[in-house]
Design a protein around this motif. Structure first.
Motif, mmCIF file in Angstrom:
data_model
loop_
_atom_site.group_PDB
_atom_site.id
_atom_site.type_symbol
_atom_site.label_atom_id
_atom_site.label_comp_id
_atom_site.label_asym_id
_atom_site.label_seq_id
_atom_site.Cartn_x
_atom_site.Cartn_y
_atom_site.Cartn_z
ATOM 1 N N GLU A 135 0.830 -1.218 0.000
ATOM 2 C CA GLU A 135 0.000 0.000 0.000
ATOM 3 C C GLU A 135 0.862 1.265 0.000
ATOM 4 O O GLU A 135 0.624 2.189 -0.777
ATOM 5 C CB GLU A 135 -0.942 -0.009 1.203
ATOM 6 N N ILE A 136 1.877 1.273 0.885
ATOM 7 C CA ILE A 136 2.762 2.450 0.945
ATOM 8 C C ILE A 136 3.435 2.654 -0.412
ATOM 9 O O ILE A 136 3.529 3.774 -0.919
ATOM 10 C CB ILE A 136 3.849 2.262 2.049
ATOM 11 N N ALA A 137 3.883 1.535 -1.009
ATOM 12 C CA ALA A 137 4.568 1.626 -2.307
ATOM 13 C C ALA A 137 3.613 2.171 -3.378
ATOM 14 O O ALA A 137 3.974 3.052 -4.155
ATOM 15 C CB ALA A 137 5.089 0.252 -2.707
ATOM 16 N N ARG A 138 2.391 1.633 -3.374
ATOM 17 C CA ARG A 138 1.402 2.053 -4.375
ATOM 18 C C ARG A 138 1.106 3.549 -4.264
ATOM 19 O O ARG A 138 0.883 4.231 -5.244
ATOM 20 C CB ARG A 138 0.112 1.251 -4.159
ATOM 21 N N LEU A 139 1.139 4.053 -3.016
ATOM 22 C CA LEU A 139 0.829 5.464 -2.787
ATOM 23 C C LEU A 139 2.075 6.343 -2.844
ATOM 24 O O LEU A 139 2.064 7.485 -2.407
ATOM 25 C CB LEU A 139 0.111 5.614 -1.433
ATOM 26 N N ASP A 140 3.169 5.734 -3.327
ATOM 27 C CA ASP A 140 4.436 6.438 -3.497
ATOM 28 C C ASP A 140 5.007 6.957 -2.167
ATOM 29 O O ASP A 140 5.604 8.025 -2.112
ATOM 30 C CB ASP A 140 4.255 7.586 -4.517
ATOM 31 N N LEU A 155 9.464 -4.069 -6.812
ATOM 32 C CA LEU A 155 8.181 -3.431 -6.470
ATOM 33 C C LEU A 155 8.036 -2.085 -7.196
ATOM 34 O O LEU A 155 6.983 -1.770 -7.752
ATOM 35 C CB LEU A 155 8.106 -3.269 -4.941
ATOM 36 N N LYS A 156 9.120 -1.328 -7.222
ATOM 37 C CA LYS A 156 9.109 -0.038 -7.947
ATOM 38 C C LYS A 156 8.789 -0.282 -9.430
ATOM 39 O O LYS A 156 7.999 0.447 -10.023
ATOM 40 C CB LYS A 156 10.499 0.614 -7.856
ATOM 41 N N LYS A 157 9.432 -1.323 -9.987
ATOM 42 C CA LYS A 157 9.249 -1.619 -11.412
ATOM 43 C C LYS A 157 7.805 -2.040 -11.666
ATOM 44 O O LYS A 157 7.163 -1.596 -12.620
ATOM 45 C CB LYS A 157 10.211 -2.734 -11.821
ATOM 46 N N LYS A 158 7.297 -2.891 -10.784
ATOM 47 C CA LYS A 158 5.918 -3.380 -10.933
ATOM 48 C C LYS A 158 4.936 -2.210 -10.956
ATOM 49 O O LYS A 158 3.964 -2.197 -11.699
ATOM 50 C CB LYS A 158 5.609 -4.309 -9.753
ATOM 51 N N LEU A 159 5.212 -1.228 -10.111
ATOM 52 C CA LEU A 159 4.294 -0.090 -10.019
ATOM 53 C C LEU A 159 4.701 1.033 -10.969
ATOM 54 O O LEU A 159 4.087 2.089 -10.989
ATOM 55 C CB LEU A 159 4.261 0.424 -8.575
ATOM 56 N N SER A 160 5.802 0.788 -11.701
ATOM 57 C CA SER A 160 6.366 1.775 -12.629
ATOM 58 C C SER A 160 6.547 3.135 -11.979
ATOM 59 O O SER A 160 6.119 4.164 -12.524
ATOM 60 C CB SER A 160 5.515 1.925 -13.877
#
Ligand code: COA
Length: 161
Positions: A135-140, A155-160
């Motif tokens: 969630e934190i990653a998705r919300l940058d 994870l960064k790559k997955k979320l671009s």
């Protein structure tokens, strides 16, 4: 040879999981991290992606007695096939206890040759789980401190990001 399996969804593996793996390697001759692919969860990463991340971390950390595999089906059957005598689970807080207690006793009903061993991660990881990292990653937000650099990159790559 004392073999333990460490099962979980690992979507993705966090530093809290790695802390448990490190502790388990001191207690067992061999630790098999087992990535559940048939859980009721809907993972962000495929089974292969989760295994690949763990594999890369094991290599970097030079864990000589740790391996990783995907598993499907009943946990106890998988443990029996691998000659494991223990299932490792992490206990982070009292809130984990009820679920873990039920699972440990149910697993014992399936095979009383396999015991569940609970390990506590370092205090700094007690609030951590995979969903909160996603969630934190998705919300940058900032999540670098919670995962290994391999996971951070994937994870960064997955979320671009
Ligand atoms: N550090 C950080 N997070 C941790 C952690 C630690 N040390 N220990 C647990 N967690 C988190 C996980 O990230 C996960 O977070 P999430 O819910 O946000 O994804 C959560 O705590 C618990 O998940 P996990 O440890 O992955 O276990 P699980 O409950 O998803 O998986 C299985 C449980 C796969 C072991 C269980 O469902 C199973 O055995 N399935 C096979 C079928 C079977 O035999 N069933 C009968 C069991 S009695």
């Amino acid at each position: 040879m004392k073999i333990a399996i460490y099962p979980g969804t690992f979507d993705p593996i966090t530093n809290g999981h790695l802390d448990i793996i490190e502790r388990a390697t001191q207690l067992f001759d061999k630790v098999i991290v087992t990535v559940a692919v048939n859980s009721s969860k809907t993972p962000m990463f495929t089974g292969e992606e989760r295994v690949d991340m763990i594999q890369a971390i094991i290599k970097q950390k030079r864990f000589s007695n740790v391996s990783v595999e995907q598993f499907n089906g009943l946990l106890v059957s998988f443990a029996t096939k691998r000659n494991a005598t223990a299932i490792i689970r992490g206990l982070r807080a009292i809130s984990d206890f009820e679920y873990e207690f039920q699972m440990a006793l149910m697993n014992r009903k399936q095979s009383n040759k396999i015991d569940t061993v609970f390990l506590m991660p370092a205090e700094k990881y007690t609030y951590l789980n995979s969903s909160i990292v996603r969630e934190i990653a998705r919300l940058d937000g900032k999540f670098k401190d919670f995962v290994h650099p391999v996971v951070y990159r994937v994870l960064k790559k997955k979320l671009s990001l």
